[in-house]
Scaffold this motif. Sequence first.
Motif, PDB file in Angstrom:
ATOM      1  N   GLU A 170       0.822  -1.208   0.000  1.00 34.63           N
ATOM      2  CA  GLU A 170       0.000   0.000   0.000  1.00 34.63           C
ATOM      3  C   GLU A 170       0.860   1.264   0.000  1.00 34.63           C
ATOM      4  OE1 GLU A 170      -3.110  -0.190   2.871  1.00 34.63           O
ATOM      5  OE2 GLU A 170      -3.686   1.890   2.509  1.00 34.63           O
ATOM      6  N   THR A 171       0.578   2.205  -0.900  1.00 33.59           N
ATOM      7  CA  THR A 171       1.353   3.450  -0.967  1.00 33.59           C
ATOM      8  C   THR A 171       0.556   4.617  -0.417  1.00 33.59           C
ATOM      9  OG1 THR A 171       0.495   3.994  -3.158  1.00 33.59           O
ATOM     10  CG2 THR A 171       2.507   2.683  -3.080  1.00 33.59           C
ATOM     11  N   GLY A 172      -0.764   4.435  -0.284  1.00 33.14           N
ATOM     12  CA  GLY A 172      -1.604   5.530   0.190  1.00 33.14           C
ATOM     13  C   GLY A 172      -1.894   6.532  -0.911  1.00 33.14           C
ATOM     14  N   SER A 173      -1.481   6.235  -2.127  1.00 35.21           N
ATOM     15  CA  SER A 173      -1.726   7.173  -3.229  1.00 35.21           C
ATOM     16  C   SER A 173      -2.660   6.540  -4.244  1.00 35.21           C
ATOM     17  CB  SER A 173      -0.407   7.536  -3.901  1.00 35.21           C
ATOM     18  OG  SER A 173       0.069   6.427  -4.642  1.00 35.21           O
ATOM     19  N   GLN A 174      -2.909   7.273  -5.286  1.00 41.58           N
ATOM     20  CA  GLN A 174      -3.747   6.820  -6.382  1.00 41.58           C
ATOM     21  C   GLN A 174      -3.223   5.511  -6.980  1.00 41.58           C
ATOM     22  OE1 GLN A 174      -6.402   8.809  -7.020  1.00 41.58           O
ATOM     23  NE2 GLN A 174      -7.165   7.233  -8.420  1.00 41.58           N
ATOM     24  N   ASP A 175      -1.910   5.294  -6.869  1.00 34.99           N
ATOM     25  CA  ASP A 175      -1.283   4.102  -7.442  1.00 34.99           C
ATOM     26  C   ASP A 175      -1.921   2.809  -6.933  1.00 34.99           C
ATOM     27  OD1 ASP A 175       0.381   5.794  -8.764  1.00 34.99           O
ATOM     28  OD2 ASP A 175       2.111   5.478  -7.432  1.00 34.99           O
ATOM     29  N   ASP A 176      -2.464   2.842  -5.696  1.00 34.01           N
ATOM     30  CA  ASP A 176      -3.049   1.637  -5.108  1.00 34.01           C
ATOM     31  C   ASP A 176      -4.198   1.077  -5.949  1.00 34.01           C
ATOM     32  OD1 ASP A 176      -1.262   1.878  -3.100  1.00 34.01           O
ATOM     33  OD2 ASP A 176      -2.666   2.753  -1.638  1.00 34.01           O
ATOM     34  N   LYS A 177      -4.888   1.973  -6.656  1.00 34.74           N
ATOM     35  CA  LYS A 177      -6.077   1.533  -7.398  1.00 34.74           C
ATOM     36  C   LYS A 177      -5.767   1.138  -8.834  1.00 34.74           C
ATOM     37  CE  LYS A 177      -9.046   4.699  -4.843  1.00 34.74           C
ATOM     38  NZ  LYS A 177      -9.742   5.997  -4.993  1.00 34.74           N
ATOM     39  N   LEU A 178      -4.481   1.290  -9.227  1.00 31.01           N
ATOM     40  CA  LEU A 178      -4.139   1.053 -10.634  1.00 31.01           C
ATOM     41  C   LEU A 178      -3.564  -0.334 -10.864  1.00 31.01           C
ATOM     42  CD1 LEU A 178      -2.422   4.415 -11.675  1.00 31.01           C
ATOM     43  CD2 LEU A 178      -4.843   3.829 -11.622  1.00 31.01           C
ATOM     44  N   ILE A 179      -3.604  -0.693 -12.131  1.00 30.87           N
ATOM     45  CA  ILE A 179      -2.899  -1.892 -12.565  1.00 30.87           C
ATOM     46  C   ILE A 179      -1.864  -1.422 -13.569  1.00 30.87           C
ATOM     47  CG2 ILE A 179      -3.123  -3.915 -14.058  1.00 30.87           C
ATOM     48  CD1 ILE A 179      -5.581  -4.674 -12.556  1.00 30.87           C
ATOM     49  N   PHE A 180      -0.595  -1.781 -13.310  1.00 30.37           N
ATOM     50  CA  PHE A 180       0.475  -1.298 -14.169  1.00 30.37           C
ATOM     51  C   PHE A 180       0.920  -2.388 -15.127  1.00 30.37           C
ATOM     52  CE2 PHE A 180       0.587   1.167 -10.308  1.00 30.37           C
ATOM     53  CZ  PHE A 180       0.773   2.466 -10.765  1.00 30.37           C
ATOM     54  N   ILE A 181       1.022  -1.996 -16.388  1.00 30.06           N
ATOM     55  CA  ILE A 181       1.636  -2.898 -17.367  1.00 30.06           C
ATOM     56  C   ILE A 181       2.697  -2.086 -18.108  1.00 30.06           C
ATOM     57  CG2 ILE A 181      -0.439  -4.302 -17.622  1.00 30.06           C
ATOM     58  CD1 ILE A 181      -1.024  -2.846 -20.229  1.00 30.06           C
ATOM     59  N   SER A 182       3.509  -2.735 -18.933  1.00 31.07           N
ATOM     60  CA  SER A 182       4.568  -1.979 -19.594  1.00 31.07           C
ATOM     61  C   SER A 182       3.947  -1.044 -20.631  1.00 31.07           C
ATOM     62  CB  SER A 182       5.581  -2.921 -20.243  1.00 31.07           C
ATOM     63  OG  SER A 182       5.055  -3.422 -21.445  1.00 31.07           O
ATOM     64  N   LEU A 183       4.618   0.050 -20.892  1.00 32.79           N
ATOM     65  CA  LEU A 183       4.084   1.069 -21.782  1.00 32.79           C
ATOM     66  C   LEU A 183       3.836   0.524 -23.196  1.00 32.79           C
ATOM     67  CD1 LEU A 183       3.258   4.027 -22.176  1.00 32.79           C
ATOM     68  CD2 LEU A 183       5.652   4.553 -22.623  1.00 32.79           C
ATOM     69  N   PRO A 184       4.800  -0.202 -23.799  1.00 30.21           N
ATOM     70  CA  PRO A 184       4.543  -0.722 -25.148  1.00 30.21           C
ATOM     71  C   PRO A 184       3.333  -1.660 -25.169  1.00 30.21           C
ATOM     72  CG  PRO A 184       6.866  -0.952 -24.569  1.00 30.21           C
ATOM     73  CD  PRO A 184       6.160  -0.517 -23.335  1.00 30.21           C
ATOM     74  N   ALA A 185       3.195  -2.464 -24.101  1.00 31.64           N
ATOM     75  CA  ALA A 185       2.064  -3.378 -24.050  1.00 31.64           C
ATOM     76  C   ALA A 185       0.757  -2.606 -24.009  1.00 31.64           C
ATOM     77  CB  ALA A 185       2.180  -4.278 -22.820  1.00 31.64           C
ATOM     78  N   ALA A 186       0.724  -1.537 -23.165  1.00 31.22           N
ATOM     79  CA  ALA A 186      -0.488  -0.735 -23.046  1.00 31.22           C
ATOM     80  C   ALA A 186      -0.836  -0.085 -24.373  1.00 31.22           C
ATOM     81  CB  ALA A 186      -0.309   0.329 -21.966  1.00 31.22           C
ATOM     82  N   GLN A 187       0.198   0.468 -25.031  1.00 32.20           N
ATOM     83  CA  GLN A 187      -0.053   1.139 -26.307  1.00 32.20           C
ATOM     84  C   GLN A 187      -0.599   0.138 -27.329  1.00 32.20           C
ATOM     85  OE1 GLN A 187       3.843   2.803 -26.701  1.00 32.20           O
ATOM     86  NE2 GLN A 187       3.186   4.852 -26.035  1.00 32.20           N
ATOM     87  N   LYS A 188      -0.114  -1.132 -27.224  1.00 32.41           N
ATOM     88  CA  LYS A 188      -0.558  -2.144 -28.177  1.00 32.41           C
ATOM     89  C   LYS A 188      -1.993  -2.587 -27.878  1.00 32.41           C
ATOM     90  CE  LYS A 188       0.709  -6.649 -28.981  1.00 32.41           C
ATOM     91  NZ  LYS A 188       1.680  -7.647 -28.535  1.00 32.41           N
ATOM     92  N   VAL A 189      -2.233  -2.992 -26.601  1.00 33.65           N
ATOM     93  CA  VAL A 189      -3.552  -3.573 -26.319  1.00 33.65           C
ATOM     94  C   VAL A 189      -4.673  -2.548 -26.430  1.00 33.65           C
ATOM     95  CG1 VAL A 189      -2.579  -5.391 -24.859  1.00 33.65           C
ATOM     96  CG2 VAL A 189      -3.522  -3.307 -23.801  1.00 33.65           C
ATOM     97  N   PHE A 190      -4.365  -1.296 -26.148  1.00 29.93           N
ATOM     98  CA  PHE A 190      -5.424  -0.278 -26.259  1.00 29.93           C
ATOM     99  C   PHE A 190      -5.398   0.415 -27.610  1.00 29.93           C
ATOM    100  CE2 PHE A 190      -4.606  -0.324 -21.558  1.00 29.93           C
ATOM    101  CZ  PHE A 190      -5.747  -1.063 -21.249  1.00 29.93           C
ATOM    102  N   ASP A 191      -4.484  -0.045 -28.442  1.00 28.79           N
ATOM    103  CA  ASP A 191      -4.412   0.463 -29.798  1.00 28.79           C
ATOM    104  C   ASP A 191      -4.157   1.975 -29.837  1.00 28.79           C
ATOM    105  OD1 ASP A 191      -4.344   0.179 -32.474  1.00 28.79           O
ATOM    106  OD2 ASP A 191      -6.535   0.363 -32.747  1.00 28.79           O
ATOM    107  N   LYS A 192      -3.160   2.383 -29.060  1.00 28.21           N
ATOM    108  CA  LYS A 192      -2.923   3.827 -28.918  1.00 28.21           C
ATOM    109  C   LYS A 192      -1.697   4.320 -29.696  1.00 28.21           C
ATOM    110  CE  LYS A 192      -6.290   5.103 -26.358  1.00 28.21           C
ATOM    111  NZ  LYS A 192      -7.320   5.985 -26.945  1.00 28.21           N
ATOM    112  N   GLY A 193      -1.046   3.422 -30.376  1.00 25.41           N
ATOM    113  CA  GLY A 193       0.132   3.843 -31.151  1.00 25.41           C
ATOM    114  C   GLY A 193       1.224   4.384 -30.257  1.00 25.41           C
ATOM    115  N   GLU A 194       1.638   5.638 -30.490  1.00 28.18           N
ATOM    116  CA  GLU A 194       2.735   6.256 -29.752  1.00 28.18           C
ATOM    117  C   GLU A 194       2.209   7.157 -28.640  1.00 28.18           C
ATOM    118  OE1 GLU A 194       6.598   6.593 -31.439  1.00 28.18           O
ATOM    119  OE2 GLU A 194       5.690   4.655 -30.909  1.00 28.18           O
ATOM    120  N   ALA A 195       0.936   7.137 -28.391  1.00 32.16           N
ATOM    121  CA  ALA A 195       0.320   8.148 -27.532  1.00 32.16           C
ATOM    122  C   ALA A 195       0.665   7.977 -26.049  1.00 32.16           C
ATOM    123  CB  ALA A 195      -1.193   8.105 -27.698  1.00 32.16           C
ATOM    124  N   LEU A 196       0.666   9.104 -25.341  1.00 30.66           N
ATOM    125  CA  LEU A 196       0.910   9.130 -23.895  1.00 30.66           C
ATOM    126  C   LEU A 196      -0.158   9.974 -23.236  1.00 30.66           C
ATOM    127  CD1 LEU A 196       4.734   9.905 -23.935  1.00 30.66           C
ATOM    128  CD2 LEU A 196       3.675   7.679 -23.472  1.00 30.66           C
TER     129      LEU A 196
END
Lengths: 249, 384
Positions: free
Chosen positions: B183-209
């Motif tokens: 637990e960090t006590g921040s917003q991070d607790d509610k997130l699921i982190f994956i690698s950036l290239p994977a996120a861009q691929k699965v959500f079909d976001k290309g190079e976007a941030l």
Amino acid sequence: MSLIEIENLSKVYTIGDTSTHALRAVSLQIDDGEFVTVMGPSGSGKSTFLTIVGGLSAPMSGRVVIDEIDIYSLRRDGLSDLRREYIGFVFQSFNLVPYLNVLENVLLPLAPTGMQAKKQTAVAGDILTEVGLYEKAKHLPGELSGGEQQRVAIARALINDPLIILADEPTGNLDTATSESIMQLFKLLNERGKTILMVTHNPGYRSYSTRAIDFRDGTIVGDDMKYIPQMSADYREGREFQQNIWTHD
Amino acid sequence: MRVYHIGLKNLKRRRVRTALTILGLALAVAIEVALTGITKSLEYDFSRKLDEYGANILILPKSDDLSLDYGGLSVAGVTFGSEKLGMSDLAKIKAIKNSENIATVVPQLFHAADVNGRNVIVSGVDFNSEFRLKRWWRSSGSRPDEPDDILAGSAAAQALNLKPGDDLEIAKHHFRVAGILTETGSQDDKLIFISLPAAQKVFDKGEALSMIEVSALCYNCPIDSIVAQIGEKLPNAQVMALRQTIETKMDVMHRIRHFSIILSVAVVLFAALMIFVNMMSSITEREKEIGIFRAVGFKRKHVLAVLLFESLIVSLSAGIVGYLFGISGAYLARPLMGLHGIQGFGIDTILTAFALSIFVGVSAAIYPAYKAARLEPTVALRSL
Ligand SMILES: Nc1ncnc2c1ncn2[C@@H]1O[C@H](COP(=O)(O)OP(=O)(O)OP(=O)(O)O)[C@@H](O)[C@H]1O
Ligand SMILES: [Mg+2]
């Protein structure tokens, strides 16, 4: 007008509730070229008289006029200039600066003048030769005998070629033979034209002087004038030259 | 002979006293120099560490759509239609004029996703820089290093009942839970982190941030000008300095500095007092000599000149000695302070050392010298 005009000098020292009348309305005229010995019992005011005449401490009342300058009407720095240009002091305890060598002690009055180092050394060399201490120029005062130290003090009093030499018991700390030679030196200086006012306890030294003053309880009780010396023409010229420097300063 | 020769001669005669006075003042200067050096180095070291600790600049796309709250800040564009931040912007940030101040640049992509029937926010991050920036992150399990690894925030893990090694499907792609964040006590607790290239691929976001976090090393650097420089390079982005982070750091710096200033002032006052007392007693000893000076025609200013020249010489020597002692001391103290180098031994430190030493030495001498110059010559000559 005499070289030194002293009018109604009074001085009272007050310590606590006791006041000492060191001088009571003393008046005196000293002409150019006189050699005056001042005698009197201890505490009669001789030293006080000398320091007031020499511009070292102001009287309570009265005037000291040297070469037509009312010295205590001068501004403070003017009094310092006057001491340097007109007066050479010689004290009983020599009053040399212990960490300065003989040459530097003699040069002390020239330090604030801005005279060139070469010229300073030349003038000091002549005077040291005259008092017989040229060989010891690099010695410290502590390495000299009492008589030698007093010669250094006399050389220092002469370095600015003053008109007047004020000496307070200059032989007081010296043995008889040494005292005689110091007195000879003063006599020589007087013959060359210096006006000398000297406090002494030795009645025998009256013979070196041209005039003897006696003090008692802050007043002059005796004034024995033997003769007024004639100034040489050369000397007068020299004096006028010095006066010009003074008035243009 | 000149007036100042007399001062030199006197200093030479009283060798031991002169040396001790120089040493005393030099010690004060040395302490000041060493403290300045150590403080600057500590500040430098400390601020480097603090700067690496969390971002102090946040870059977001310009947008009116405020749909996600992140650490008290509204992050636009979770459901953005027009992407304004991209991978190419990372290089631009590193190319600003103050680029040497940029410690870490952390790109992120946020996207809402349906995971095991629940709506969660998935964040695509570069795990290496993320762990570097968020040094407080601790995780159970292993650090994600495969493209399909997941790091789950503690609250998200609990809600989805995840543990390390579990398999998971996000947007029809297969992932594996590598670790769970404590637990960090921040917003991070509610997130699921994956690698950036994977996120861009699965959500079909290309190079976007969606967001770029920047950590600038701000020891003596103007954060505002860095913000301005980034803003110039990224005209479509919103660049913000995280004031609170910066001010907390500054506060720590200021405390270190104040402590060192208080200590320096105390030491310097002590030195001034020592010189003053020393001068006063020396004047009493020298009354007779001052009387002689006055009798042979020295003016008050000449007596002052002799005495002040002496303290000037003492001060200058103390400045040199103190400066050398100060640097040596600071270098010797390095291991104690856990420092590698010493900062700030430039010309300004030398000048400060001299200014300090002359100011202290001469000002402590002024009153005694003035008193001496005012002595009546007869009084001085009587003290035989
Ligand atoms: N600074 C002073 N403070 C107080 N009294 C002083 C001071 N100087 C001198 N006196 C007093 O003034 C009087 C005259 O002193 P002064 O030194 O002029 O005498 P003097 O004739 O030179 O004596 P001596 O032959 O012992 O040197 C003395 O009573 C002395 O105690
Ligand atoms: Mg006397």
